[in-house]
Motif scaffolding. Structure first.
Motif, PDB file in Angstrom:
ATOM      1  N   THR A  51      49.598  22.646  39.589  1.00 15.50           N
ATOM      2  CA  THR A  51      49.083  23.559  38.573  1.00 15.50           C
ATOM      3  C   THR A  51      47.967  24.419  39.153  1.00 15.50           C
ATOM      4  OG1 THR A  51      49.608  21.927  36.885  1.00 15.50           O
ATOM      5  CG2 THR A  51      48.148  23.701  36.244  1.00 15.50           C
ATOM      6  N   GLN A  52      47.092  23.825  39.952  1.00 15.59           N
ATOM      7  CA  GLN A  52      46.004  24.579  40.573  1.00 15.59           C
ATOM      8  C   GLN A  52      46.558  25.678  41.484  1.00 15.59           C
ATOM      9  OE1 GLN A  52      42.743  24.483  39.915  1.00 15.59           O
ATOM     10  NE2 GLN A  52      43.218  23.004  38.325  1.00 15.59           N
ATOM     11  N   LYS A  53      47.636  25.384  42.212  1.00 14.22           N
ATOM     12  CA  LYS A  53      48.249  26.399  43.076  1.00 14.22           C
ATOM     13  C   LYS A  53      48.824  27.535  42.232  1.00 14.22           C
ATOM     14  CE  LYS A  53      49.412  23.385  46.912  1.00 14.22           C
ATOM     15  NZ  LYS A  53      50.478  22.756  47.682  1.00 14.22           N
ATOM     16  N   GLN A  54      49.443  27.194  41.094  1.00 17.32           N
ATOM     17  CA  GLN A  54      49.989  28.228  40.225  1.00 17.32           C
ATOM     18  C   GLN A  54      48.875  29.085  39.622  1.00 17.32           C
ATOM     19  OE1 GLN A  54      52.479  25.760  37.649  1.00 17.32           O
ATOM     20  NE2 GLN A  54      54.282  26.717  38.569  1.00 17.32           N
ATOM     21  N   ILE A  55      47.757  28.470  39.313  1.00 17.14           N
ATOM     22  CA  ILE A  55      46.614  29.223  38.786  1.00 17.14           C
ATOM     23  C   ILE A  55      46.080  30.179  39.845  1.00 17.14           C
ATOM     24  CG2 ILE A  55      44.220  29.011  37.992  1.00 17.14           C
ATOM     25  CD1 ILE A  55      45.108  26.375  36.600  1.00 17.14           C
ATOM     26  N   GLN A  56      46.017  29.725  41.105  1.00 17.87           N
ATOM     27  CA  GLN A  56      45.570  30.596  42.190  1.00 17.87           C
ATOM     28  C   GLN A  56      46.513  31.782  42.367  1.00 17.87           C
ATOM     29  OE1 GLN A  56      45.310  27.951  45.530  1.00 17.87           O
ATOM     30  NE2 GLN A  56      43.313  27.141  44.922  1.00 17.87           N
ATOM     31  N   VAL A  57      47.821  31.535  42.265  1.00 18.05           N
ATOM     32  CA  VAL A  57      48.807  32.614  42.366  1.00 18.05           C
ATOM     33  C   VAL A  57      48.630  33.603  41.206  1.00 18.05           C
ATOM     34  CG1 VAL A  57      51.283  33.139  42.240  1.00 18.05           C
ATOM     35  CG2 VAL A  57      50.478  31.298  43.710  1.00 18.05           C
ATOM     36  N   ALA A  58      48.333  33.077  40.010  1.00 18.07           N
ATOM     37  CA  ALA A  58      48.120  33.945  38.849  1.00 18.07           C
ATOM     38  C   ALA A  58      46.895  34.835  39.057  1.00 18.07           C
ATOM     39  CB  ALA A  58      47.968  33.104  37.583  1.00 18.07           C
ATOM     40  N   TYR A  59      45.813  34.281  39.596  1.00 16.47           N
ATOM     41  CA  TYR A  59      44.621  35.099  39.876  1.00 16.47           C
ATOM     42  C   TYR A  59      44.915  36.150  40.935  1.00 16.47           C
ATOM     43  CZ  TYR A  59      41.171  32.669  37.023  1.00 16.47           C
ATOM     44  OH  TYR A  59      40.449  32.183  35.960  1.00 16.47           O
ATOM     45  N   LYS A  60      45.700  35.791  41.937  1.00 14.38           N
ATOM     46  CA  LYS A  60      46.066  36.754  42.969  1.00 14.38           C
ATOM     47  C   LYS A  60      46.919  37.868  42.369  1.00 14.38           C
ATOM     48  CE  LYS A  60      46.334  35.786  47.198  1.00 14.38           C
ATOM     49  NZ  LYS A  60      46.377  35.695  48.588  1.00 14.38           N
ATOM     50  N   GLY A  61      47.845  37.495  41.488  1.00 16.05           N
ATOM     51  CA  GLY A  61      48.670  38.490  40.806  1.00 16.05           C
ATOM     52  C   GLY A  61      47.840  39.410  39.933  1.00 16.05           C
ATOM     53  N   LEU A  62      46.824  38.851  39.274  1.00 16.09           N
ATOM     54  CA  LEU A  62      45.924  39.660  38.468  1.00 16.09           C
ATOM     55  C   LEU A  62      45.212  40.692  39.344  1.00 16.09           C
ATOM     56  CD1 LEU A  62      44.506  40.307  35.783  1.00 16.09           C
ATOM     57  CD2 LEU A  62      42.842  38.517  36.350  1.00 16.09           C
ATOM     58  N   GLY A  63      44.762  40.256  40.496  1.00 16.86           N
ATOM     59  CA  GLY A  63      44.107  41.193  41.416  1.00 16.86           C
ATOM     60  C   GLY A  63      45.044  42.298  41.851  1.00 16.86           C
ATOM     61  N   GLN A  64      46.311  41.957  42.072  1.00 21.03           N
ATOM     62  CA  GLN A  64      47.277  42.964  42.482  1.00 21.03           C
ATOM     63  C   GLN A  64      47.591  43.935  41.347  1.00 21.03           C
ATOM     64  OE1 GLN A  64      50.454  40.552  43.959  1.00 21.03           O
ATOM     65  NE2 GLN A  64      49.568  40.449  46.002  1.00 21.03           N
ATOM     66  N   LEU A  65      47.689  43.424  40.131  1.00 25.38           N
ATOM     67  CA  LEU A  65      47.924  44.315  38.991  1.00 25.38           C
ATOM     68  C   LEU A  65      46.741  45.245  38.788  1.00 25.38           C
ATOM     69  CD1 LEU A  65      49.502  41.877  36.382  1.00 25.38           C
ATOM     70  CD2 LEU A  65      50.627  43.818  37.471  1.00 25.38           C
ATOM     71  N   ARG A  66      45.540  44.736  38.976  1.00 25.05           N
ATOM     72  CA  ARG A  66      44.340  45.544  38.766  1.00 25.05           C
ATOM     73  C   ARG A  66      44.122  46.574  39.863  1.00 25.05           C
ATOM     74  NH1 ARG A  66      39.655  41.775  36.119  1.00 25.05           N
ATOM     75  NH2 ARG A  66      40.563  41.755  34.044  1.00 25.05           N
ATOM     76  N   MET A  67      44.802  46.433  40.991  1.00 25.65           N
ATOM     77  CA  MET A  67      44.679  47.434  42.048  1.00 25.65           C
ATOM     78  C   MET A  67      45.120  48.803  41.571  1.00 25.65           C
ATOM     79  SD  MET A  67      45.921  46.106  45.673  1.00 25.65           S
ATOM     80  CE  MET A  67      45.852  44.391  46.070  1.00 25.65           C
ATOM     81  N   TYR A  68      46.001  48.820  40.584  1.00 28.64           N
ATOM     82  CA  TYR A  68      46.563  50.084  40.098  1.00 28.64           C
ATOM     83  C   TYR A  68      46.027  50.480  38.736  1.00 28.64           C
ATOM     84  CZ  TYR A  68      49.676  49.159  43.932  1.00 28.64           C
ATOM     85  OH  TYR A  68      50.171  48.898  45.169  1.00 28.64           O
ATOM     86  N   ASP A  69      45.012  49.790  38.249  1.00 32.00           N
ATOM     87  CA  ASP A  69      44.413  50.101  36.957  1.00 32.00           C
ATOM     88  C   ASP A  69      43.522  51.319  37.118  1.00 32.00           C
ATOM     89  OD1 ASP A  69      43.364  50.118  34.446  1.00 32.00           O
ATOM     90  OD2 ASP A  69      42.351  48.184  34.596  1.00 32.00           O
ATOM     91  N   THR A  70      43.885  52.412  36.472  1.00 31.82           N
ATOM     92  CA  THR A  70      43.145  53.670  36.657  1.00 31.82           C
ATOM     93  C   THR A  70      41.700  53.565  36.197  1.00 31.82           C
ATOM     94  OG1 THR A  70      43.963  54.489  34.534  1.00 31.82           O
ATOM     95  CG2 THR A  70      45.186  55.125  36.500  1.00 31.82           C
ATOM     96  N   ALA A  71      41.439  52.815  35.136  1.00 34.00           N
ATOM     97  CA  ALA A  71      40.055  52.678  34.667  1.00 34.00           C
ATOM     98  C   ALA A  71      39.206  51.955  35.691  1.00 34.00           C
ATOM     99  CB  ALA A  71      40.024  51.939  33.336  1.00 34.00           C
ATOM    100  N   GLN A  72      39.776  50.936  36.341  1.00 33.81           N
ATOM    101  CA  GLN A  72      39.017  50.190  37.330  1.00 33.81           C
ATOM    102  C   GLN A  72      38.891  50.983  38.640  1.00 33.81           C
ATOM    103  OE1 GLN A  72      39.905  46.099  37.511  1.00 33.81           O
ATOM    104  NE2 GLN A  72      38.744  45.738  39.337  1.00 33.81           N
ATOM    105  N   LEU A  73      39.958  51.680  39.017  1.00 32.12           N
ATOM    106  CA  LEU A  73      39.924  52.449  40.258  1.00 32.12           C
ATOM    107  C   LEU A  73      38.937  53.605  40.204  1.00 32.12           C
ATOM    108  CD1 LEU A  73      43.696  52.605  41.173  1.00 32.12           C
ATOM    109  CD2 LEU A  73      41.916  51.385  42.408  1.00 32.12           C
ATOM    110  N   SER A  74      38.846  54.226  39.054  1.00 24.39           N
ATOM    111  CA  SER A  74      37.951  55.376  38.938  1.00 24.39           C
ATOM    112  C   SER A  74      36.567  54.991  38.444  1.00 24.39           C
ATOM    113  CB  SER A  74      38.571  56.402  37.988  1.00 24.39           C
ATOM    114  OG  SER A  74      38.715  55.844  36.699  1.00 24.39           O
TER     115      SER A  74
END
Length: 95
Positions: A51-74
């Motif tokens: 479960t801890q490994k899956q949570i780490q993957v979820a946080y990594k996925g969140l970081g990848q999704l946020r890479m393209y968030d225009t509000a965060q990028l700008s």
């Protein structure tokens, strides 16, 4: 235990919000995959190593999704052209 479940609920909500603004044709497929994955694993023990490994993957996925968030990028200014994206060599390793 309550704080762990609250943290996971916040992670789930952040993933769904970030997915809703992700610039992809498959955005809603990803959205449904996140919902299904959390639904399938809601009975898992949060202290388990798998479960801890899956949570780490979820946080990594969140970081990848946020890479393209225009509000965060700008940095809150949608007129700002200063975008910065960094890519990892192995972003989603197999568990």
């Amino acid at each position: 235990m309550a704080s762990q479940s609250t943290e996971l609920l916040h992670l789930y909500r952040r993933l769904l919000r970030s997915c809703a603004t992700y610039p992809s044709k498959n955005r809603w497929g990803i959205y449904e995959a996140i919902r299904e994955e959390f639904r399938d694993n809601r009975a898992m023990n949060p202290d388990d190593s798998k479960t801890q490994k899956q949570i780490q993957v979820a946080y990594k996925g969140l970081g990848q999704l946020r890479m393209y968030d225009t509000a965060q990028l700008s940095k809150g200014n949608p007129e700002s052209p200063n975008w910065e994206v960094t890519l990892e060599q192995n972003p989603m390793p197999k568990p």
